[in-house]
Design a protein around this motif. Structure first.
Motif, PDB file in Angstrom:
ATOM      1  N   GLN A  67      -0.913  -5.723  -0.738  1.00 32.57           N
ATOM      2  CA  GLN A  67       0.128  -6.673  -1.134  1.00 32.57           C
ATOM      3  C   GLN A  67       1.502  -6.002  -1.144  1.00 32.57           C
ATOM      4  O   GLN A  67       2.479  -6.545  -0.613  1.00 32.57           O
ATOM      5  N   GLN A  74       2.664  -5.189   2.522  1.00 35.98           N
ATOM      6  CA  GLN A  74       3.127  -6.364   3.260  1.00 35.98           C
ATOM      7  C   GLN A  74       4.455  -6.866   2.718  1.00 35.98           C
ATOM      8  O   GLN A  74       5.344  -7.259   3.482  1.00 35.98           O
ATOM      9  N   SER A  75       4.608  -6.847   1.409  1.00 38.55           N
ATOM     10  CA  SER A  75       5.840  -7.319   0.794  1.00 38.55           C
ATOM     11  C   SER A  75       7.037  -6.470   1.190  1.00 38.55           C
ATOM     12  O   SER A  75       8.128  -6.986   1.457  1.00 38.55           O
TER      13      SER A  75
END
Length: 199
Positions: free
Chosen positions: A154, A157-158
């Motif tokens: 997460q 990707q962020s």
């Protein structure tokens, strides 16, 4: 683009991106890493992926990137250093070895560097990707320079989905250790960073 490591064609797709000079975030046998193909003298196109990775990370030009190779014996293409057998027995694995560059090394922009850090990773998927590229690939941790290494999909990707051309997912890598880093000087082993492989 986002792929899962478990996808049927993930090896071929990842190698295709890298061979076209793209920057990928891929799982290794340690942490996730930024990767790009290393320019060889025989290549018609010079992608300078190391510069692209440095621009994303904000990494100083004085800090060289590790290069990953597909097979332990490939190291002989780039150095004439004699590597102690107790080190070579750790390959494939999370051990990075700094060696002196062979005078007639096929590496292009890096041929002027007196030393290069190589690793033959323990992950078979990654070794297959490198083999399909037909050249070493750069690897450096996924983070902005000076910031903690990102260890969840997460967070990766962020932070980097708009800057990396490809992200290959293989779950979180919490508490993963980096590779052990050693140098060879006059046949002696010097441990520069104690990591996943114990020496």
């Amino acid at each position: 683009m986002i792929l899962n490591k478990s996808d049927k064609n993930s090896i071929e797709k990842t190698a295709e991106f890298l061979c076209n000079g793209k920057i990928a975030i891929i799982p290794t046998d340690t942490v996730y890493g930024f990767s790009g193909i290393v320019d060889l003298k025989s290549a018609k196109t010079q992608f300078e992926t190391d510069s692209k990775i440095r621009a994303i990370k904000g990494r100083a030009e004085t800090k060289p990137l590790i290069q990953l190779i597909a097979r332990p014996e490939d190291l002989k293409l780039y150095t004439e250093d004699e590597i102690p057998q107790n080190l070579l027995k750790k390959w494939p694995g999370a051990l990075t070895i700094i060696v002196h560059t062979k005078h007639e090394s096929p590496l292009a922009p890096n041929a002027a560097l007196p030393t290069i850090a190589f690793r033959c990773p323990g992950d078979e998927w990654l070794r297959q990707v490198i083999a399909k590229c037909g050249a070493p690939i750069f690897s450096t941790s996924v983070n902005r320079s000076g910031q903690p290494v990102l260890d969840t999909t997460q967070a990766i990707q962020s932070e980097f989905s708009k800057e990396a051309d490809l992200i290959v997912l293989d779950g979180d890598k919490k508490n993963a250790l980096p590779s052990t880093l050693v140098s060879i000087e006059n046949g002696n082993i010097k441990i520069l960073r104690q990591g996943a492989v114990k020496l």
